[in-house]
Design an enzyme around this catalytic site. Sequence first.
Site, PDB file in Angstrom:
ATOM      1  N   ASP A  58       0.839  -1.192   0.000  1.00  0.00           N
ATOM      2  CA  ASP A  58       0.000   0.000   0.000  1.00  0.00           C
ATOM      3  C   ASP A  58       0.884   1.256   0.000  1.00  0.00           C
ATOM      4  O   ASP A  58       0.708   2.163   0.817  1.00  0.00           O
ATOM      5  CB  ASP A  58      -0.951  -0.018   1.219  1.00  0.00           C
ATOM      6  N   ARG A  77       3.848  12.489  10.668  1.00  0.00           N
ATOM      7  CA  ARG A  77       2.545  12.452   9.988  1.00  0.00           C
ATOM      8  C   ARG A  77       1.819  11.184  10.437  1.00  0.00           C
ATOM      9  O   ARG A  77       2.189  10.068  10.110  1.00  0.00           O
ATOM     10  CB  ARG A  77       2.712  12.422   8.473  1.00  0.00           C
ATOM     11  N   ASP A 114      -0.838   8.661  10.257  1.00  0.00           N
ATOM     12  CA  ASP A 114      -1.661   8.191   9.142  1.00  0.00           C
ATOM     13  C   ASP A 114      -3.021   7.662   9.611  1.00  0.00           C
ATOM     14  O   ASP A 114      -3.101   6.947  10.614  1.00  0.00           O
ATOM     15  CB  ASP A 114      -0.883   7.075   8.426  1.00  0.00           C
ATOM     16  N   GLU A 130      -3.452  13.014   9.627  1.00  0.00           N
ATOM     17  CA  GLU A 130      -4.117  12.751   8.351  1.00  0.00           C
ATOM     18  C   GLU A 130      -5.528  12.253   8.614  1.00  0.00           C
ATOM     19  O   GLU A 130      -5.730  11.109   8.994  1.00  0.00           O
ATOM     20  CB  GLU A 130      -3.347  11.706   7.542  1.00  0.00           C
ATOM     21  N   ASP A 181      -2.604  10.335  -2.745  1.00  0.00           N
ATOM     22  CA  ASP A 181      -3.869   9.609  -2.698  1.00  0.00           C
ATOM     23  C   ASP A 181      -4.830  10.087  -3.785  1.00  0.00           C
ATOM     24  O   ASP A 181      -4.606  11.108  -4.437  1.00  0.00           O
ATOM     25  CB  ASP A 181      -4.511   9.747  -1.307  1.00  0.00           C
ATOM     26  N   ARG A 214      -3.936   4.838  -8.024  1.00  0.00           N
ATOM     27  CA  ARG A 214      -3.217   5.959  -7.409  1.00  0.00           C
ATOM     28  C   ARG A 214      -1.786   6.054  -7.932  1.00  0.00           C
ATOM     29  O   ARG A 214      -1.147   7.110  -7.847  1.00  0.00           O
ATOM     30  CB  ARG A 214      -3.206   5.824  -5.875  1.00  0.00           C
TER      31      ARG A 214
HETATM   32  C1  GLC Z   1      -3.682   6.915   4.383  1.00  0.00           C
HETATM   33  C2  GLC Z   1      -2.665   6.997   3.267  1.00  0.00           C
HETATM   34  C3  GLC Z   1      -3.080   6.069   2.162  1.00  0.00           C
HETATM   35  C4  GLC Z   1      -3.173   4.669   2.714  1.00  0.00           C
HETATM   36  C5  GLC Z   1      -4.068   4.597   3.953  1.00  0.00           C
HETATM   37  C6  GLC Z   1      -3.898   3.304   4.685  1.00  0.00           C
HETATM   38  O1  GLC Z   1      -4.923   7.374   3.994  1.00  0.00           O
HETATM   39  O2  GLC Z   1      -2.527   8.309   2.819  1.00  0.00           O
HETATM   40  O3  GLC Z   1      -2.176   6.128   1.087  1.00  0.00           O
HETATM   41  O4  GLC Z   1      -3.670   3.816   1.724  1.00  0.00           O
HETATM   42  O5  GLC Z   1      -3.773   5.605   4.876  1.00  0.00           O
HETATM   43  O6  GLC Z   1      -2.667   3.272   5.359  1.00  0.00           O
END
Ligand code: GLC
Length: 603
Positions: free
Chosen positions: A99, A240, A242, A284, A355, A479
């Site tokens: 991912d 950051r 996530d 995020e 993303d 993506r």
């Molecule tokens: C956040 C990331 C994304 C990822 C998701 C799961 O949204 O920006 O790219 O797929 O988390 O970790």
Amino acid sequence: MLDQLYGKHPDYDIFTAALRSALKAAWAARPADLKHLDLKRDLEPDWFLRPGMVGYVFYIDRFSGDLEGVLDHLDYLQELGVTYVHFMPCLKPRPGNSDGGYSVMDYDTINPAYGTMTTFKKVAKALRQRGMSLCIDMVLNHTAKEHAWAKKARKGTPGFQDYYLMFDNDRLPKAYEKTLVEVFPNDAPGNFTYYPDLGKWVWTTFNEHQWDLNWANPWVFLEMAKIMFNLANKGADVLRFDAVAFMWKRMGTRCQSEPEVHMILQALRAASRIVSSAAIHLEEAITGPAEMITYLGQGIHTGKEGNLAYHNSLMVQFWSALASRDTRLMTHVLSTHFPTSLVNATYGTYLRCHDDIGWAVNDEDAEAVGLDGFKHRAFLAEFYEGRFPGSFAHGAYFQVNEVTGDKRNSGTLASLAGLERAVTDGDVDRVELALQRILMGHAMIASFGGIPLIYMGDEIALLNDWGYTDTPAHAHDSRWLHRPRMDWKKLTGKARNDDSPAARVYNGLRHILRRRKDTPELHGANPTVVVDTGNPKLFAFVRETPASATLCLFNFTEDWTSVSGDWARSLGVREFHDALSDAAVELNAERISLPPYGRLWLR
Ligand code: GLC
């Protein structure tokens, strides 16, 4: 906060004692130069709010091959005006599809494809010496199923199954599913995975290989706090966090943005401040407007939670207004749901990131400006895929949800803004319009308030990478369309200053960022007041200081348009000096004119 979260847990006392020891140990281990930085930033707590702040976000391999290679491009970053660098996930991911690195199997080790922790520290120091801060990803919601904790949980080692959310049968998973949403409905339907060897269902919100952590377990908090201290002590300035919205589960809800999430984030922030006060947190939370703003601290969390959060709504509204040539929804959403000022926090403003774009426009907001929410979202998805008649954009769909009809989009800034189609058709007029859209967007995120985040390649108008399907681990995930490799050739030798789209955007953006730095009104602590221009072609906000006002105006159409000088005066404009071009603006019949996609920062 911790007692509210974990006070009833039987381990509470030994947990708090262990946390105290971890705090002490991490503080003792913090290198002297970073302790010096702590002091410096304590004296300058607005360091990340200053108009000189500019972020640049990239995948290490796609930018410079490896970590060592980053050192070869520091001059480039500095020339662009960058003062904050975000390495996309750089901790050791699971092998194969990870991912994009968000499936981490070891938080203490750098991805071996990029380098080692020693190199990481060296690069962090080199950045610091140039006045650049370093942001790295820390995935809080889940680990890879190959993480040591998950492996132990799978083997049945006592304690570790409680690090995750596991169920003996599907009774509870089914009950939770009733109110959960699907993040990756095509690639990873459902929020739970059954493992026959384990005989259990595991909570997997994202992909099957990403196991959600159980944050109701204080030992998970402690593990993650230790990781956070370690990364800050290695030289990360911005962590950051996530996918934070998903960290706490509650039956009967979407299991997103529950009150406990904010308690955890405030507690992590407090812990960070004790060990490494120079470090700040970027949260995020890609949610609707009213929900997102809570991550910058609301109620009891004011000033104590995230220092930064992505302004997802500004990004969505930018694309929405461009497609519809109408700023009414944008003005409504941004003036209704967002405060004009934040306490010790600001936005990460951006046009594109790694993303997809999810069309986070809610039905009530759409209705308020006479739109049908569902139809508008469907229009945007079709427009940016490119199939809507007359669309300038070229992109792709990402995760089409057959049940809800929800569609998201992928594509680079330049391709979505019309450059790819215009170049393919060899249409110079449309190339020009696309370039103006891109530069208008950059001027908007540079002035709105917050740190403008430039996503690698957008500074040279890179187009979609349609070859992403050649990589088996990426082919299923559109993506990767907008995660191209850096094309250094576009800026070598004469190319840097020619008339190519790359050079035009690069030099245009450098100019915008230089002007940002020289415009003190754009400091992140100054209020941003979104105002209605009465002209649906224009979007506007005022950046206020106690003594002055800067009116930022953006034309979202390919037509000339204008606004009255008196209206600008009523908002505090005195000099009619455009801080962006650093030139006087002539009024014509008492009106301020803006060319197609024109932008002004009027003092
Ligand atoms: C956040 C990331 C994304 C990822 C998701 C799961 O949204 O920006 O790219 O797929 O988390 O970790």
